[in-house]
Scaffold this active site. Structure first.
Site, PDB file in Angstrom:
ATOM      1  N   HIS A  14       0.854  -1.208   0.000  1.00 25.83           N
ATOM      2  CA  HIS A  14       0.000   0.000   0.000  1.00 25.83           C
ATOM      3  C   HIS A  14       0.884   1.251   0.000  1.00 25.83           C
ATOM      4  O   HIS A  14       1.422   1.632   1.038  1.00 25.83           O
ATOM      5  CB  HIS A  14      -0.909  -0.002   1.237  1.00 25.83           C
ATOM      6  CG  HIS A  14      -1.908   1.111   1.247  1.00 25.83           C
ATOM      7  ND1 HIS A  14      -3.248   0.905   1.470  1.00 25.83           N
ATOM      8  CD2 HIS A  14      -1.789   2.450   1.072  1.00 25.83           C
ATOM      9  CE1 HIS A  14      -3.895   2.044   1.423  1.00 25.83           C
ATOM     10  NE2 HIS A  14      -3.017   3.013   1.187  1.00 25.83           N
ATOM     11  N   HIS A  16       1.370   5.478  -1.681  1.00 25.09           N
ATOM     12  CA  HIS A  16       0.959   6.626  -2.495  1.00 25.09           C
ATOM     13  C   HIS A  16       2.237   7.205  -3.087  1.00 25.09           C
ATOM     14  O   HIS A  16       3.065   7.740  -2.353  1.00 25.09           O
ATOM     15  CB  HIS A  16       0.256   7.678  -1.634  1.00 25.09           C
ATOM     16  CG  HIS A  16      -1.004   7.160  -1.015  1.00 25.09           C
ATOM     17  ND1 HIS A  16      -2.234   7.278  -1.621  1.00 25.09           N
ATOM     18  CD2 HIS A  16      -1.213   6.472   0.138  1.00 25.09           C
ATOM     19  CE1 HIS A  16      -3.147   6.702  -0.855  1.00 25.09           C
ATOM     20  NE2 HIS A  16      -2.558   6.199   0.212  1.00 25.09           N
ATOM     21  N   LYS A  98      -9.402  -0.202  -5.851  1.00 22.30           N
ATOM     22  CA  LYS A  98      -9.438   0.459  -4.544  1.00 22.30           C
ATOM     23  C   LYS A  98     -10.785   1.123  -4.327  1.00 22.30           C
ATOM     24  O   LYS A  98     -11.243   1.896  -5.173  1.00 22.30           O
ATOM     25  CB  LYS A  98      -8.312   1.504  -4.478  1.00 22.30           C
ATOM     26  CG  LYS A  98      -8.249   2.288  -3.170  1.00 22.30           C
ATOM     27  CD  LYS A  98      -7.826   1.426  -1.998  1.00 22.30           C
ATOM     28  CE  LYS A  98      -7.981   2.132  -0.659  1.00 22.30           C
ATOM     29  NZ  LYS A  98      -6.857   2.958  -0.282  1.00 22.30           N
ATOM     30  N   HIS A 135     -10.619   1.201   1.795  1.00 16.43           N
ATOM     31  CA  HIS A 135     -10.403   2.209   2.841  1.00 16.43           C
ATOM     32  C   HIS A 135     -11.628   2.108   3.748  1.00 16.43           C
ATOM     33  O   HIS A 135     -12.710   2.552   3.375  1.00 16.43           O
ATOM     34  CB  HIS A 135     -10.262   3.612   2.241  1.00 16.43           C
ATOM     35  CG  HIS A 135      -9.990   4.655   3.284  1.00 16.43           C
ATOM     36  ND1 HIS A 135      -8.778   5.298   3.389  1.00 16.43           N
ATOM     37  CD2 HIS A 135     -10.763   5.134   4.300  1.00 16.43           C
ATOM     38  CE1 HIS A 135      -8.821   6.142   4.423  1.00 16.43           C
ATOM     39  NE2 HIS A 135     -10.016   6.056   4.986  1.00 16.43           N
ATOM     40  N   HIS A 173      -4.815  -0.638   5.844  1.00 16.50           N
ATOM     41  CA  HIS A 173      -4.327   0.157   6.987  1.00 16.50           C
ATOM     42  C   HIS A 173      -5.262   0.103   8.195  1.00 16.50           C
ATOM     43  O   HIS A 173      -5.811   1.120   8.621  1.00 16.50           O
ATOM     44  CB  HIS A 173      -4.038   1.607   6.590  1.00 16.50           C
ATOM     45  CG  HIS A 173      -5.067   2.281   5.703  1.00 16.50           C
ATOM     46  ND1 HIS A 173      -6.391   2.346   6.017  1.00 16.50           N
ATOM     47  CD2 HIS A 173      -4.925   2.905   4.509  1.00 16.50           C
ATOM     48  CE1 HIS A 173      -7.029   2.992   5.066  1.00 16.50           C
ATOM     49  NE2 HIS A 173      -6.162   3.331   4.127  1.00 16.50           N
ATOM     50  N   ASP A 246       1.371   2.590   3.600  1.00 20.23           N
ATOM     51  CA  ASP A 246       0.512   3.764   3.390  1.00 20.23           C
ATOM     52  C   ASP A 246       1.348   5.037   3.395  1.00 20.23           C
ATOM     53  O   ASP A 246       0.866   6.098   3.821  1.00 20.23           O
ATOM     54  CB  ASP A 246      -0.622   3.839   4.423  1.00 20.23           C
ATOM     55  CG  ASP A 246      -1.743   4.770   3.985  1.00 20.23           C
ATOM     56  OD1 ASP A 246      -1.791   5.124   2.785  1.00 20.23           O
ATOM     57  OD2 ASP A 246      -2.555   5.155   4.833  1.00 20.23           O
TER      58      ASP A 246
HETATM   59  O1  DOR Z   1      -3.702   9.716   5.571  1.00 19.63           O
HETATM   60  C1  DOR Z   1      -4.000   9.358   4.455  1.00 19.63           C
HETATM   61  N1  DOR Z   1      -3.392   9.876   3.363  1.00 19.63           N
HETATM   62  N2  DOR Z   1      -4.959   8.448   4.296  1.00 19.63           N
HETATM   63  C2  DOR Z   1      -5.447   8.125   3.084  1.00 19.63           C
HETATM   64  O2  DOR Z   1      -6.322   7.307   3.023  1.00 19.63           O
HETATM   65  C3  DOR Z   1      -4.945   8.794   1.868  1.00 19.63           C
HETATM   66  C4  DOR Z   1      -3.609   9.309   2.065  1.00 19.63           C
HETATM   67  C5  DOR Z   1      -3.182  10.293   0.999  1.00 19.63           C
HETATM   68  O3  DOR Z   1      -3.385  10.019  -0.191  1.00 19.63           O
HETATM   69  O4  DOR Z   1      -2.620  11.334   1.347  1.00 19.63           O
HETATM   70 ZN    ZN Z   2      -3.472   4.984   1.605  1.00 16.21          ZN
END
Ligand code: DOR
Ligand code: ZN
Length: 345
Positions: A14, A16, A98, A135, A173, A246
């Protein structure tokens, strides 16, 4: 005392990675430690087509360099076309979809407003074996922010699990004892990722001596009893729990703001943070299962052949990293932690 461990190269289930200049800055941190990563699709605009996912994958490969494989996901919207889901999966563009409840978190405005709207898509995914990554928070403002995951289990996750018994689901998460218990009560087709920060901080950490915007993420960290339940689940060796950082970079300006963004950037020292937890829990022998074996088993992928090492050694984590013409503050930045990533062996 164990001072060095050698394990199969881990994957991050997971992440970003963002896009553009931010992608270029952060991708090398993930690629340095992990062989593969499940890439979240919450860009602006979101990744909703196979063409967009494929082009994004090319940009990630370029930013991360050789030896790293991005595993793509598609962002579910109310209007998602089951044929497009199947096409992207059959062509090997993405491995999972997702599900963001609309407005639950960063760039989720196009998310799903009601599970009923995506039933045809979920039925197709169940049929073809495509995984669903969730999520798990309700967006009902009447529900306290600390209860949104627990409430999601009752209102959405449990009925979804019942309605699609053959769907492979990752509860992403997880942050509560209830989520860990829910996963344990299911069969092997329900798994969960656990972040390093939710294993280390609790909700008090966010307010220690003042507001700590760099510890704000969603789902928000909960009470210590929940963190301790997650530590127990992660270090148990149970195949249903695996590593998913995450890591979610935001610039220092957008975090330190009147309305700061949610997300913790933990990629610079993710493995070190996790291994410290396993060490404290006297479960170093379970670390390889969590970091390198359980995820591939769930996704039906081979375990990485390469090995990496981690050693017990004082490791000063940089406070922030340069990115996109500014900086991103790293989780545990400015701290010295007792484990170091030694790289491939
Ligand atoms: O804290 C988070 N940031 N939770 C999420 O689900 C998305 C993520 C983000 O893309 O910044
Ligand atoms: Zn995430």
């Amino acid at each position: 005392m164990t001072d060095r461990i050698v394990i199969a190269r881990p994957d991050d289930w997971h992440v970003h990675l963002r896009d553009g200049a931010m992608l270029d800055a952060v991708a090398p941190y993930t690629a340095r430690q992990f062989a593969r990563a499940i890439v979240m699709p919450n860009l602006v605009p979101p990744v909703t087509t196979a063409a967009a996912a494929s082009a994004y994958r090319d940009r990630i490969r370029k930013a991360a360099g050789p030896g790293f494989e991005p595993l793509m996901t598609v962002y579910l919207t109310d209007g998602i076309d089951p044929d497009e889901l199947e096409r992207g999966y059959a062509e090997g563009v993405w491995v999972a979809a997702k599900l963001y409840p609309a407005h639950a978190t960063t760039n989720s405005a196009h998310g799903v407003t009601d599970i009923a709207k995506i039933k045809a898509g979920l039925a197709r995914m169940q049929k073809i074996g495509m995984k669903l990554l969730i999520h798990g928070e309700v967006t009902d403002k009447a529900v306290d922010i600390f209860d949104r995951e627990k409430t999601f289990i009752d209102r959405v996750m449990a009925p979804l699990r019942r309605d699609f018994p053959g769907l492979k689901i990752v509860f992403e998460h997880i942050t509560t004892k209830e989520a860990a218990e829910f996963v344990l009560a299911q069969k092997a087709d329900t798994a969960a990722t656990i972040t390093p920060h939710h294993l280390i901080i609790d909700r008090n950490s966010i307010f220690e001596g003042g507001v700590r915007p760099h510890l704000y993420c969603l789902p928000i960290a909960k009470r210590a009893i929940h963190r301790d339940a997650l530590r127990k689940a992660a270090t148990s060796g149970d195949a249903r729990f695996f590593l998913g950082t995450d890591t979610a970079p935001h610039t220092v300006e957008t975090k330190e703001a009147a309305c700061g963004c949610a997300g913790i950037f933990n990629a610079p020292a993710a493995l070190e943070a996790y291994v410290q937890v396993f060490d404290e829990e006297k479960a170093l022998d379970k670390f390889e299962a969590f970091a390198s074996l359980n995820g591939p088993a769930f996704y039906g992928l081979p375990v990485n052949k390469e090995k990496i090492a981690l050693s017990r050694a004082a490791n000063a984590i940089p406070d922030r990293v340069a990115a996109a013409g500014t900086g991103v503050v790293a989780f545990l930045g400015g701290k010295t932690i007792p484990w170091r990533f030694d790289g491939p062996v």
